[in-house]
Design a protein around this motif. Sequence first.
Motif, PDB file in Angstrom:
ATOM      1  N   ASP A   1     -11.619   2.205  -4.591  1.00 25.03           N
ATOM      2  CA  ASP A   1     -12.394   3.409  -4.871  1.00 25.03           C
ATOM      3  C   ASP A   1     -11.593   4.370  -5.741  1.00 25.03           C
ATOM      4  OD1 ASP A   1     -13.891   5.780  -4.742  1.00 25.03           O
ATOM      5  OD2 ASP A   1     -13.195   6.248  -2.721  1.00 25.03           O
ATOM      6  N   ILE A   2     -10.410   4.769  -5.282  1.00 29.11           N
ATOM      7  CA  ILE A   2      -9.601   5.744  -6.008  1.00 29.11           C
ATOM      8  C   ILE A   2      -9.134   5.186  -7.350  1.00 29.11           C
ATOM      9  CG2 ILE A   2      -7.565   7.225  -5.915  1.00 29.11           C
ATOM     10  CD1 ILE A   2      -9.785   7.890  -3.886  1.00 29.11           C
ATOM     11  N   ALA A   3      -8.765   3.906  -7.374  1.00 33.78           N
ATOM     12  CA  ALA A   3      -8.316   3.289  -8.628  1.00 33.78           C
ATOM     13  C   ALA A   3      -9.414   3.333  -9.686  1.00 33.78           C
ATOM     14  CB  ALA A   3      -7.877   1.851  -8.375  1.00 33.78           C
ATOM     15  N   HIS A   4     -10.660   3.109  -9.278  1.00 36.03           N
ATOM     16  CA  HIS A   4     -11.775   3.166 -10.226  1.00 36.03           C
ATOM     17  C   HIS A   4     -11.966   4.587 -10.757  1.00 36.03           C
ATOM     18  CE1 HIS A   4     -12.689  -0.890  -9.067  1.00 36.03           C
ATOM     19  NE2 HIS A   4     -13.837  -0.912  -9.721  1.00 36.03           N
ATOM     20  N   VAL A   5     -11.800   5.565  -9.885  1.00 31.89           N
ATOM     21  CA  VAL A   5     -11.947   6.962 -10.314  1.00 31.89           C
ATOM     22  C   VAL A   5     -10.883   7.317 -11.355  1.00 31.89           C
ATOM     23  CG1 VAL A   5     -11.792   9.360  -9.543  1.00 31.89           C
ATOM     24  CG2 VAL A   5     -13.044   7.691  -8.156  1.00 31.89           C
ATOM     25  N   VAL A   6      -9.642   6.905 -11.103  1.00 33.92           N
ATOM     26  CA  VAL A   6      -8.555   7.195 -12.035  1.00 33.92           C
ATOM     27  C   VAL A   6      -8.761   6.450 -13.359  1.00 33.92           C
ATOM     28  CG1 VAL A   6      -6.060   6.997 -12.433  1.00 33.92           C
ATOM     29  CG2 VAL A   6      -6.922   7.681 -10.184  1.00 33.92           C
TER      30      VAL A   6
ATOM     31  N   LEU B   1      -2.465   4.262  -4.584  1.00 36.72           N
ATOM     32  CA  LEU B   1      -3.602   4.416  -5.492  1.00 36.72           C
ATOM     33  C   LEU B   1      -4.223   3.074  -5.855  1.00 36.72           C
ATOM     34  CD1 LEU B   1      -2.297   7.087  -8.036  1.00 36.72           C
ATOM     35  CD2 LEU B   1      -4.088   7.414  -6.343  1.00 36.72           C
ATOM     36  N   CYS B   2      -3.373   2.129  -6.254  1.00 37.57           N
ATOM     37  CA  CYS B   2      -3.874   0.837  -6.721  1.00 37.57           C
ATOM     38  C   CYS B   2      -4.475   0.012  -5.594  1.00 37.57           C
ATOM     39  CB  CYS B   2      -2.756   0.058  -7.413  1.00 37.57           C
ATOM     40  SG  CYS B   2      -2.190   0.804  -8.960  1.00 37.57           S
ATOM     41  N   MET B   3      -3.986   0.218  -4.378  1.00 35.37           N
ATOM     42  CA  MET B   3      -4.505  -0.539  -3.244  1.00 35.37           C
ATOM     43  C   MET B   3      -5.943  -0.141  -2.902  1.00 35.37           C
ATOM     44  SD  MET B   3      -3.406  -2.886  -1.145  1.00 35.37           S
ATOM     45  CE  MET B   3      -4.014  -3.653   0.361  1.00 35.37           C
ATOM     46  N   ASP B   4      -6.302   1.087  -3.263  1.00 37.60           N
ATOM     47  CA  ASP B   4      -7.622   1.615  -2.925  1.00 37.60           C
ATOM     48  C   ASP B   4      -8.560   1.452  -4.117  1.00 37.60           C
ATOM     49  OD1 ASP B   4      -9.849   3.357  -2.402  1.00 37.60           O
ATOM     50  OD2 ASP B   4      -8.630   4.370  -0.884  1.00 37.60           O
TER      51      ASP B   4
ATOM     52  N   SER C   1     -12.330  -1.714   0.546  1.00 33.25           N
ATOM     53  CA  SER C   1     -11.687  -0.913  -0.493  1.00 33.25           C
ATOM     54  C   SER C   1     -10.196  -1.166  -0.577  1.00 33.25           C
ATOM     55  CB  SER C   1     -11.939   0.580  -0.241  1.00 33.25           C
ATOM     56  OG  SER C   1     -11.499   1.355  -1.333  1.00 33.25           O
ATOM     57  N   ARG C   2      -9.564  -1.499   0.582  1.00 33.89           N
ATOM     58  CA  ARG C   2      -8.107  -1.648   0.598  1.00 33.89           C
ATOM     59  C   ARG C   2      -7.706  -2.975   1.226  1.00 33.89           C
ATOM     60  NH1 ARG C   2      -8.351   4.290   3.053  1.00 33.89           N
ATOM     61  NH2 ARG C   2      -9.859   3.069   4.240  1.00 33.89           N
ATOM     62  N   ALA C   3      -8.033  -4.054   0.533  1.00 31.74           N
ATOM     63  CA  ALA C   3      -7.628  -5.399   0.955  1.00 31.74           C
ATOM     64  C   ALA C   3      -7.376  -6.217  -0.294  1.00 31.74           C
ATOM     65  CB  ALA C   3      -8.692  -6.056   1.826  1.00 31.74           C
ATOM     66  N   GLY C   4      -6.671  -7.330  -0.148  1.00 28.39           N
ATOM     67  CA  GLY C   4      -6.354  -8.162  -1.296  1.00 28.39           C
ATOM     68  C   GLY C   4      -6.714  -9.611  -1.062  1.00 28.39           C
ATOM     69  N   SER C   5      -6.365 -10.454  -2.054  1.00 30.83           N
ATOM     70  CA  SER C   5      -6.619 -11.899  -2.000  1.00 30.83           C
ATOM     71  C   SER C   5      -8.084 -12.230  -1.733  1.00 30.83           C
ATOM     72  CB  SER C   5      -5.731 -12.561  -0.942  1.00 30.83           C
ATOM     73  OG  SER C   5      -4.392 -12.573  -1.357  1.00 30.83           O
ATOM     74  N   SER C   6      -8.982 -11.324  -2.120  1.00 29.21           N
ATOM     75  CA  SER C   6     -10.436 -11.519  -2.015  1.00 29.21           C
ATOM     76  C   SER C   6     -10.928 -11.637  -0.584  1.00 29.21           C
ATOM     77  CB  SER C   6     -10.885 -12.752  -2.826  1.00 29.21           C
ATOM     78  OG  SER C   6     -10.597 -12.572  -4.194  1.00 29.21           O
ATOM     79  N   TYR C   7     -10.139 -11.177   0.378  1.00 33.26           N
ATOM     80  CA  TYR C   7     -10.608 -11.170   1.761  1.00 33.26           C
ATOM     81  C   TYR C   7     -11.795 -10.222   1.906  1.00 33.26           C
ATOM     82  CZ  TYR C   7      -6.601 -13.752   3.633  1.00 33.26           C
ATOM     83  OH  TYR C   7      -5.678 -14.722   3.929  1.00 33.26           O
ATOM     84  N   GLY C   8     -12.833 -10.693   2.588  1.00 37.30           N
ATOM     85  CA  GLY C   8     -13.975  -9.848   2.927  1.00 37.30           C
ATOM     86  C   GLY C   8     -14.919  -9.549   1.790  1.00 37.30           C
ATOM     87  N   ILE C   9     -14.770 -10.217   0.637  1.00 37.91           N
ATOM     88  CA  ILE C   9     -15.637  -9.957  -0.512  1.00 37.91           C
ATOM     89  C   ILE C   9     -16.835 -10.906  -0.493  1.00 37.91           C
ATOM     90  CG2 ILE C   9     -15.809 -10.004  -3.033  1.00 37.91           C
ATOM     91  CD1 ILE C   9     -12.939  -9.139  -3.198  1.00 37.91           C
ATOM     92  N   THR C  10     -18.020 -10.337  -0.719  1.00 46.32           N
ATOM     93  CA  THR C  10     -19.248 -11.133  -0.730  1.00 46.32           C
ATOM     94  C   THR C  10     -20.082 -10.774  -1.953  1.00 46.32           C
ATOM     95  OG1 THR C  10     -19.307 -11.056   1.699  1.00 46.32           O
ATOM     96  CG2 THR C  10     -21.298 -11.795   0.584  1.00 46.32           C
ATOM     97  N   LYS C  11     -20.609 -11.790  -2.621  1.00 49.75           N
ATOM     98  CA  LYS C  11     -21.584 -11.543  -3.676  1.00 49.75           C
ATOM     99  C   LYS C  11     -22.968 -11.507  -3.031  1.00 49.75           C
ATOM    100  CE  LYS C  11     -23.355 -13.264  -8.104  1.00 49.75           C
ATOM    101  NZ  LYS C  11     -23.277 -14.317  -9.140  1.00 49.75           N
ATOM    102  N   VAL C  12     -23.690 -10.422  -3.249  1.00 52.46           N
ATOM    103  CA  VAL C  12     -25.009 -10.238  -2.638  1.00 52.46           C
ATOM    104  C   VAL C  12     -26.062 -10.245  -3.741  1.00 52.46           C
ATOM    105  CG1 VAL C  12     -26.456  -8.704  -1.254  1.00 52.46           C
ATOM    106  CG2 VAL C  12     -24.010  -8.911  -0.736  1.00 52.46           C
TER     107      VAL C  12
ATOM    108  N   ASP D   1       0.790  -1.224   0.000  1.00 51.50           N
ATOM    109  CA  ASP D   1       0.000   0.000   0.000  1.00 51.50           C
ATOM    110  C   ASP D   1       0.826   1.280   0.000  1.00 51.50           C
ATOM    111  OD1 ASP D   1       1.030  -0.246   2.521  1.00 51.50           O
ATOM    112  OD2 ASP D   1      -0.893  -0.246   3.571  1.00 51.50           O
ATOM    113  N   GLY D   2       2.129   1.165  -0.197  1.00 51.53           N
ATOM    114  CA  GLY D   2       2.975   2.351  -0.253  1.00 51.53           C
ATOM    115  C   GLY D   2       3.741   2.636   1.026  1.00 51.53           C
ATOM    116  N   THR D   3       3.436   1.934   2.109  1.00 57.62           N
ATOM    117  CA  THR D   3       4.092   2.216   3.385  1.00 57.62           C
ATOM    118  C   THR D   3       5.572   1.824   3.349  1.00 57.62           C
ATOM    119  OG1 THR D   3       3.183   0.110   4.163  1.00 57.62           O
ATOM    120  CG2 THR D   3       2.018   2.111   4.813  1.00 57.62           C
TER     121      THR D   3
END
Length: 352
Positions: free
Chosen positions: A140-145, A135-138, A184-195, A111-113
């Motif tokens: 939301d922001i990546a979609h805007v760019v 930018l890429c980690m987020d 918005s800022r996680a990887g490897s599909s952690y916390g993702i749910t199809k609703v 994430d840039g740290t």
Amino acid sequence: MNRIKIVVLFGGCSTEYSVSLQSSYSVMEALNPERYELIPMGITKEGNWFRYYGDIKQVPEDNWQGTDCRQAFILPDKNIHGIGMLQEDGTMETERVDVVFPVLHGKNGEDGTVQGLCDLAGIPYVGDGTLSSALCMDKDIAHVVAKAAGVSVPEFVVLKSYMTKEEQKERCRNLNYPVFVKPSRAGSSYGITKVKQEADLEAAIQEAFTHDTKVVIEDMVEGFEVGCAVLGNKELTVGEVDEIELHSDVFDFHEKYTLETSKIHVPARIAPEKAQEIKATAKVLYRALECEGMARVDMFLTPAGEIVFNEINTIPGFTSHSRYPSMMKAYGMSFQEVLDELVREALEEQGK
């Protein structure tokens, strides 16, 4: 010829700690010992940093922590240009290094740290810079760019943890189900749910909030996922396009690293003309999000042939199942050649 002193960072204070152990072992095993002097440096789940002197075969099994470790740090002092290691008597020994290879996935690494720390230290590092990584980690922001760069993105709404339930409900009023709820800022599909229906939305939002303070809810894109491995700074090399054949609702953590019911096709089963269009779009996204070194650009291909942005991984996986090395191999570059080029690009970018 003097060997290049390369620090390989692995582990990390992240939910993707175990993935990093697998990826970093693959990298360390493949680095040519005649060309590189390997300096393994592990970060525990708790955020403790150690210089590791033991057998790298212990890393993927998470057996690296112990007597073969010495507490160590990347020092931000540019005059040192390297790492510090604590001695038993409490003094610190420093060692100059040439380059850092962060093989860290997710927060506190991708994430840039860590990239910012290396910038402070004046040490070249493999991969994307501080801004691009953030930018890429987020999502939301990546979609805007991406949208500003002229690439289609899914319709989405953003929720913040400080919003009231009423504010969140208002944001979600016009959702078109099914949707995907994502941290918005996680990887490897952690916390993702199809609703699939509104009744299940609240539970999915709360699950995503356990991983981040910002949640993105995206319309589902019909079609399938394709990806591009991009390598380079000034001149870009793009690997063969791959395709995920998915047999479940979500390409989740388990499925990504076991491929139990899914399959990845390299090259993708698409027309050559469409593959070229996907590669061109990947380059546009790579440039728009200020990427350097490497990135895996993930997109969707709809039944109508439209290319839709999904996300960019700035430190893609380097495990045996990983897509980035597979796409580069299909292009004609071996894993070792990819690593050599990444290090060369890092050193060149820093004026070495």
